[in-house]
Design an enzyme around this catalytic site. Structure first.
Site, PDB file in Angstrom:
ATOM      1  N   LYS A 168      36.855  40.447  44.827  1.00 49.84           N
ATOM      2  CA  LYS A 168      36.141  41.599  43.887  1.00 49.84           C
ATOM      3  C   LYS A 168      35.658  39.720  42.679  1.00 49.84           C
ATOM      4  O   LYS A 168      34.259  40.245  42.175  1.00 49.84           O
ATOM      5  CB  LYS A 168      37.140  41.375  43.005  1.00 49.84           C
ATOM      6  CG  LYS A 168      38.430  42.540  43.111  1.00 49.84           C
ATOM      7  CD  LYS A 168      37.108  44.255  42.856  1.00 49.84           C
ATOM      8  CE  LYS A 168      38.052  45.083  43.343  1.00 49.84           C
ATOM      9  NZ  LYS A 168      38.643  45.161  44.957  1.00 49.84           N
TER      10      LYS A 168
HETATM   11  C1  LIG Z   1      38.707  46.607  45.720  1.00 49.72           C
HETATM   12  C2  LIG Z   1      39.112  45.893  47.287  1.00 49.72           C
HETATM   13  C3  LIG Z   1      39.102  46.688  48.160  1.00 49.72           C
HETATM   14  C4  LIG Z   1      38.234  48.148  48.162  1.00 49.72           C
HETATM   15  O1  LIG Z   1      36.683  47.330  47.982  1.00 49.72           O
HETATM   16  P1  LIG Z   1      35.829  48.910  47.270  1.00 49.72           P
HETATM   17  O2  LIG Z   1      34.379  47.732  46.804  1.00 49.72           O
HETATM   18  O3  LIG Z   1      36.582  49.458  46.433  1.00 49.72           O
HETATM   19  O4  LIG Z   1      35.835  50.401  48.232  1.00 49.72           O
HETATM   20  C5  LIG Z   1      39.539  46.494  49.977  1.00 49.72           C
HETATM   21  N1  LIG Z   1      40.052  44.606  49.311  1.00 49.72           N
HETATM   22  C6  LIG Z   1      40.933  44.634  48.607  1.00 49.72           C
HETATM   23  C7  LIG Z   1      41.750  43.303  48.382  1.00 49.72           C
HETATM   24  C8  LIG Z   1      39.941  44.702  47.363  1.00 49.72           C
HETATM   25  O5  LIG Z   1      40.441  44.061  46.094  1.00 49.72           O
END
Ligand SMILES: *Cc1c(COP(=O)(O)O)cnc(C)c1O
Length: 486
Positions: free
Chosen positions: A113
């Site tokens: 993120k």
């Molecule tokens: C947010 C997240 C995901 C999922 O990503 P999306 O963009 O919501 O599909 C997968 N793995 C981790 C560690 C995340 O923080």
């Protein structure tokens, strides 16, 4: 480039306005009127000469045409600075003959993120200036764990903004909770919600849709915006690393330039994988996307039979950031394939009945680009252990779901597995998977994991131990509206 709603109900706006608003007034999500085509040879030269930041500025400038290139380059430099990403922005590690791993967790909060949430607040502040907005942007975030911390870190003390984060009180790991509740900064607030991620997300969506609350906020000199992946400002920075990873694979000799690869993505809200799909539409040679789910496998079923059905039991798993029944960004894919009119109908059906079904033609089109896989908890553990043993890579539980998806899909092409979090963020489950040892305490698990795998605890996670929690409140989902204005 102008931005329109996936539900077709609003007139086109510039990207700055789309980013400032977060969600379109008709409840849809903003999308560019067209996806720009690129010349990958040209982009690879930019990446070679200027690195990740220059590539980011170049790709962003194709979408955010009301920002100057200089402005975007400065934003990219500030966002991906070496004090935020000490080991470099991203890494591509060759794990085996056919699998490369794209490590996206080297930012300040140890999850992917950061790639978007370090840059998005800066895009937003510039957007407020461009749109002449003088009110404070009050960022509302519903998080299944990782978004919350990354958004808090990204928005911390950013002038003209404040941020409130809601997390499911029993749906995040101890470490994730500590990461959020110890957050410093004068403009941040964190609150637990009795319920799951969807309860949090629905509560926040309800605030956005409530005229009365919006008017009240306006009276206080505030307006609401979103840092969730429904904001286009989150999506566009994520396109960059797909290009970068591809160029790295070519540089490492894993592929020849122009060769098609497959990509496996651990999926929750469908933001990460959608950015990859947009990279493909722009010209990146990707054959197939493996949309990897845990036992919350709504998307697996959707790509198999065309029915999206959220009426099912919600499971709390060891990959909590993927414990989602309503994948918001799927709406953007539906829009790209079938247009705004059809998308609006499907979303109405989802709201009313909790499900919808797309036509066979549409499904066939989707299946040329996507396939879904489902990985249960035992399989996640087993894959994590096997990958560590056979390749030496230490992966987290989410990445293990994607790795397992890659195994299940097979195929001869080179596979890129997208790795979304540091294993240390989910140390208890990772340790249990590798050594069989059950250690409840997150910090003790981190120490043991470091010894067992001969790796190092990321500083940002290790130092949490000595920090004091600032936030401890928990509310019910129906209190979110009131809490926001409090
Ligand atoms: C947010 C997240 C995901 C999922 O990503 P999306 O963009 O919501 O599909 C997968 N793995 C981790 C560690 C995340 O923080």
């Amino acid at each position: 480039m102008k931005y329109i709603s996936t539900r077709g109900g609003v007139s086109a706006v510039e990207s700055a306005e789309a980013i400032a608003r977060g969600i379109a007034p008709d409840g849809g999500l903003y999308m560019p009127e067209a996806i720009p085509k690129t010349d990958i040879a040209y982009l690879s030269v930019i990446a070679k000469n200027g690195g990740y930041k220059a590539l980011a500025a170049e790709i962003l400038s194709l979408y955010l045409t009301d920002y100057t290139k200089e402005e975007l380059l400065q934003i990219a430099r500030d966002s991906y600075s070496s004090d935020k990403f000490p080991g470099g922005e991203v890494k591509v590690t060759k794990a085996s003959k056919t699998v490369s791993v794209l490590e996206l967790y080297h930012g300040p909060t140890c999850a992917f993120k950061d790639m978007a949430l370090q840059i998005m607040p800066r895009l937003l502040v510039a957007a407020l200036r461009k749109t002449g907005e003088t009110r404070t942007a009050h960022i509302l975030v519903a998080t299944s764990g990782d978004t919350g911390k990354a958004a808090l870190d990204g928005f911390k003390d950013v002038p003209g903004t404040k941020i409130t984060v809601f997390y499911p009180s029993d749906g995040v790991s101890d470490i994730q909770k500590l990461q959020m509740c110890t957050q410093e900064g004068g403009n941040v607030r964190v609150c637990g919600v009795n319920g799951n991620f969807d309860d949090c997300q629905n509560g926040v969506k309800a605030v956005f849709a409530d005229d009365e609350i919006r008017a009240e906020a306006n009276g206080k000199g505030e307006f609401f915006s979103s840092a969730n992946s429904i904001n286009f400002g989150r999506l566009v920075p994520q396109i960059v690393y797909y290009f970068f990873a591809y160029f790295e694979m070519a540089k490492q000799g894993t592929i020849s330039f122009g060769e098609k690869i497959n990509v496996a993505v651990p999926t929750g809200n469908f933001g990460n994988i959608l950015a990859g799909y947009m990279a493909k539409q722009m010209g990146l040679p990707i054959e197939k996307f493996i949309c990897a789910s845990n036992i919350n496998n709504v998307l697996t079923d959707f790509f198999a039979n065309g029915e999206y059905n959220a009426n099912r039991t919600f499971h709390a798993t060891m990959s909590p950031s993927m414990d989602i029944l309503i994948s918001s960004n799927l709406e953007r894919l539906l829009y790209l394939i079938s247009g705004a009119g059809e998308t609006k109908k499907l979303m109405e059906s989802l709201k009313k009945d909790g499900k919808y079904k797309i036509g066979d033609e549409t499904l066939k089109i989707l299946q040329t680009d996507f396939t879904g896989t489902r990985t249960d908890e035992d399989d996640t553990s087993g894959t994590l252990k096997a990958v560590n043993k056979n390749t030496g890579c230490l992966i987290d539980t989410h990445t293990a779901v994607a790795y397992s998806g890659a195994y299940k899909y097979g195929a001869k092409q080179q596979m890129l597995v997208v790795s979304t979090a540091s294993a240390y963020k989910f140390a208890s489950d990772v340790l249990k998977s590798i050594t069989g040892e059950k250690v409840q305490d997150g910090f003790e698990a981190m120490d043991k994991l470091a010894i067992a795998t001969n790796t190092v605890i990321p500083i940002a996670l290790g130092e949490l131990k000595s920090k004091k929690a600032r936030f401890s409140e928990t509310i019910n989902a129906d209190e979110i509206k009131r809490y926001v204005l409090k």
